[in-house]
Structures are given as C-alpha cells and as structure tokens.
Scaffold this motif. Structure first.
Motif: not given
Length: 460
Positions: A110-114, A116-120, A158-166, A168-171
């Motif tokens: 799950a941290r790995g998915i976070s 990847v999202i941050t890299c996006l 590096g943690l399991v949070f939904n902030d960075n996915l948001f 991504l879409w906001a940017t």
C-alpha cells in the motif's frame, strides 16, 4: 566526428526521468525506514481499503476489521467520510495479501502505491508548469525537482494516505485549465477537465474548491475577454462540471444523511468527554488565524521540525524571489489574458484553501501540515521561478537548494523514525532505505545537470 548536442526536448525528458527516480527514492527511503502503522491515520486508511475489498463501504465510527500485529490500534475507523476512489486503488492489493496472512507485505505494498501516486504528482507538476511558463523548460524541470524533494509530499508518499492522490487531480485540473485558456473550449480538453474534476471530487471534498475556481476562471475569460462571448464553450464546460458532480453526488448525500454535513465531519463529538475528539475545542477563526502554533502545525512538516531555520531559508527565500519575479513578469504582460488569469487563479486557490483550513481548525478540526499539500503546484512553481530567475545562475542555485533539501531528507531517514503504538513495533529496512536514498541522490545530480544545460542553452 562531432557529437550531436541533446535537444531541449531530450533534456526535458531526461529531467522528467531524473525527477521521477528522485521522488521514488525519497518516498522509498521514508517508507522503508518508518515502522508500519506508526501513524494512526495510516491504520485507518489501510483498514478502509481492506473493508472495501470485502464489500463494505464504511462510515465514520464503524469498527476496525483489518488484522493487526504492529503499530496503533484504533477504537473505530475514522476515514469513512472520504470518497472511495483511493481505497479502490488499494483494495485489490491490501485485501488479498492481508487475507493470505502477509500483513507486512500488504502494508508495504500500500505504501508502494502511495509512492507511485506521488511520482505521478511530480510528472503532473512538470506538465502544469510547462503550461503556465511554456517558454522556459528549465522552470518545469526545477519545479519537478522541488516537488520530488518536497518534505511534505514525499513524506506522505512513504505512508498510506489519500492526500497525494488528491494533489494529483488538483494539479492536473490547474494544468488543464491553463491549457483550455490557451487553446479554447476544445472537446478533448473539456473531456479531460471533466475527468480530472470527477476524480478530484471522488478523492476528497476540497475538490469542490478546485473545480469551482478553475471553472469560474474559464467561464469569465471565455465570456468577457474575447472578441465575442463564447456561450457555447461555457455551456459545454458546465456540462463537464455537472457530470463530474453527478458521478460523486451519491457519496456526499450519504455523508449529509449520516452526519448532517457534506464533509462527514462529526462536529457533535468535538469536546465531548470520553469521545475521540474530547481534547479539541471550537474557537473563533480570528484566534486560530493569529495563533503561531496553528501556523507551525500547518507549515512545518516532520523533516523540517528539527531543522527549522535551514528549512525556512530553503523554503522562504526562493518562494519570495519567485513571487517578486512573477509580479514583475505580470506587470509587463498584463494585457495578456492567460498569465493574468492563471495568476489570479493560483492566488484564489491559495487564499481559499488556507481559509478553509483555518475555518476547519476553528471548528475543532486538526491543523496539520498535510492539509496544505493541495497547493503543491503553487509552491513548486514559485520556488522553481525563484531558483531559475537568472538563467546563467539557475544551475548553481538549484544545486545548492537541492543539496540542502536532500541533506534534510537524509538526516530524517538516518535513524528509524520514532513511532508509538499499542502493538509491537514493525520491522524497518534501514539498509534498503539507504540504498533508495543513494539512488535518489544520483538522480538529483542528473536533474540539476539538466536544469543547468537547459538554462545555459536558453541564455545563449
């Protein structure tokens, strides 16, 4: 035979790759050196995904179901007010691994998915910056590096949070708005705007702010700045926005039905003895806005807490220079609608997001540094403009800044990050964390080199 020099496009691509590797290495450094579930919110987000895998769309207050060995235990899950998009991404990984008994693998995946999202997010910032400052590719490369070394964004990566996915879409919403300002209401651009809007609102409620301000900016420009009023463009934009809202309306209606407000925040628990929010209190907004502790909580992420002076210098100086340079450029191009509209949009987003956080804290909510990460595009853009204000000095300036920020990251990763918890402390992987840190360091050097080469080529 003379060697062909790399083109600006090739250098930009090299900078993109270097920034992505930097971000991946930094996020991995945090993830590998931080004991799993050393944050209460991380437990709640992972449990939300686990329960969704088993067909349960939780509400705030529902019992925890995810098996645990390490970290904090919670009396109930408090992430049920968030829409399910983030958890849909995690569920197919967290669910099967947890059910198979691979609890550590589930959490780290799950941290790995976070990560990847941050890299996006890094790629989105570079693309958006290029829309805003199309004639200066070194600015977008520098903005990507600033994002990849962001103490707040990468810590969340590096943690399991939904902030960075948001984020991504906001940017992407901001970038698509600028694209539409430059190219007009083309169908492809409006479709992408609608998709980003739906995804933002499907991740966190503040998507309303970005959708509203971006759509308002486009509508005003199309109606009042061209040779004729483009009512057709505004109508098509309105349809895209309405569809984005309609797709997510069911969830926020559910929040309102359960709690009496669209956000799902249980305001009745604030200050209630024996409740989970008993230590919080409702305060006047003015008291919150003038409380230095509130601003420290909002502006200082963990990696800077032990190095406040250095962190402040690395953060504030380029930001101020970037703001000054931006104001000067706008004063010379005030007849050009696109940069003026873009600047006003970014200013409005900053004011509204900060205002919302102050109002949220005044109502008994927490004031946390991660609540301002949706403004990553604003901070990264201004910082990059400040660092590259003089093209011939851009390389050295970015190098000094990157070395300082990377040093703060390495110092924070050096010992395993402290954690609390009711259960045992999860294992950390310090050797692997240092390997990731080393890879990130090499990538930083490459990214700085691309900024230098692009800036020097442009200044000739």
């Amino acid at each position: 035979m003379p060697t062909a020099r790399p083109t600006a496009g090739q250098l930009w691509t090299a900078g993109l790759i270097a920034n992505l590797v930097t971000c991946a290495g930094v996020c991995a450094g945090y993830a590998l050196s931080s004991p799993l579930y050393g944050s209460k919110d991380e437990v709640a987000h992972a449990d939300h995904a686990y329960q969704l895998w088993h067909g349960t769309l939780i509400s705030v207050g529902d019992p925890m179901r995810m098996p645990q060995i390490w970290g904090y235990t919670l009396p109930f899950d408090w992430t049920g007010q968030h829409p399910p998009l983030f958890y849909l991404l995690l569920a197919p990984v967290v669910g099967p691994l947890t059910d198979a008994g691979h609890l550590l693998a589930a959490g780290m995946a799950a941290r790995g998915i976070s990560a990847v999202i941050t890299c996006l997010v890094v790629a989105a910032v570079m693309w958006t910056t290029r829309q805003i400052v199309p004639g200066r590719p070194e600015v977008s490369i520098a903005a990507g590096l600033v994002t990849a070394l962001s103490p707040a964004l990468t810590r969340l990566g590096g943690l399991v949070f939904n902030d960075n996915l948001f984020v991504l879409w906001a940017t992407l919403l901001v970038g698509q708005t600028v694209w539409l300002l430059r190219h007009g209401p083309r169908t492809r651009g409006l479709v992408l705007f609608g998709l980003y809007a739906a995804a933002a609102l499907g991740t966190r409620l503040p998507g309303v702010v970005f959708i509203g301000l971006c759509a308002t900016t486009l509508g005003l420009v199309w109606l009042f700045t061209g040779p004729r009023r483009d009512w057709a463009g505004v109508l098509r934009l309105s349809v895209a926005v309405l569809l984005a809202v309609a797709v997510n309306a069911w969830f926020y209606i559910r929040n309102f039905r359960d709690t009496g407000n669209w956000s799902g925040m249980q305001t009745d628990l604030v200050g209630k003895a024996g409740g989970p929010l008993h230590e919080r209190e409702v305060r006047p907004v003015l008291d919150i806005a003038t409380d230095p502790d509130i601003w420290r909580q909002l502006l200082i992420p963990p990696a800077l807490q032990q190095h406040v002076v250095i962190g402040a210098a690395l953060t504030i100086v380029p930001l101020v220079i970037g703001l000054i340079v931006g104001v000067r450029v706008l004063s010379r191009s005030r007849r050009d609608v696109v940069p003026v509209a873009t600047a006003l949009l970014l200013l409005a987003l900053t004011a509204v997001i900060v205002g919302i956080q102050l109002r949220y804290a005044a109502g008994g909510g927490g004031a946390y540094w991660r609540y301002l990460v949706p403004l990553t595009i604003v901070a990264s853009l201004l910082t990059a403009i400040g660092l590259t204000a003089r093209p011939r000095l851009a390389g050295p300036a970015v190098a000094v800044w990157a070395a300082g920020m990377f040093g703060l990251f390495a110092a924070h990763v050096a010992p395993p990050n402290p954690t609390g918890g009711d259960l045992a402390r999860a294992p950390v992987f310090q050797t692997a964390a240092w390997a990731a840190t080393g890879i990130a360091g090499v990538a930083v050097v490459v990214a700085v080199a691309t900024v230098l080469l692009v800036a020097v080529a442009r200044s000739r």
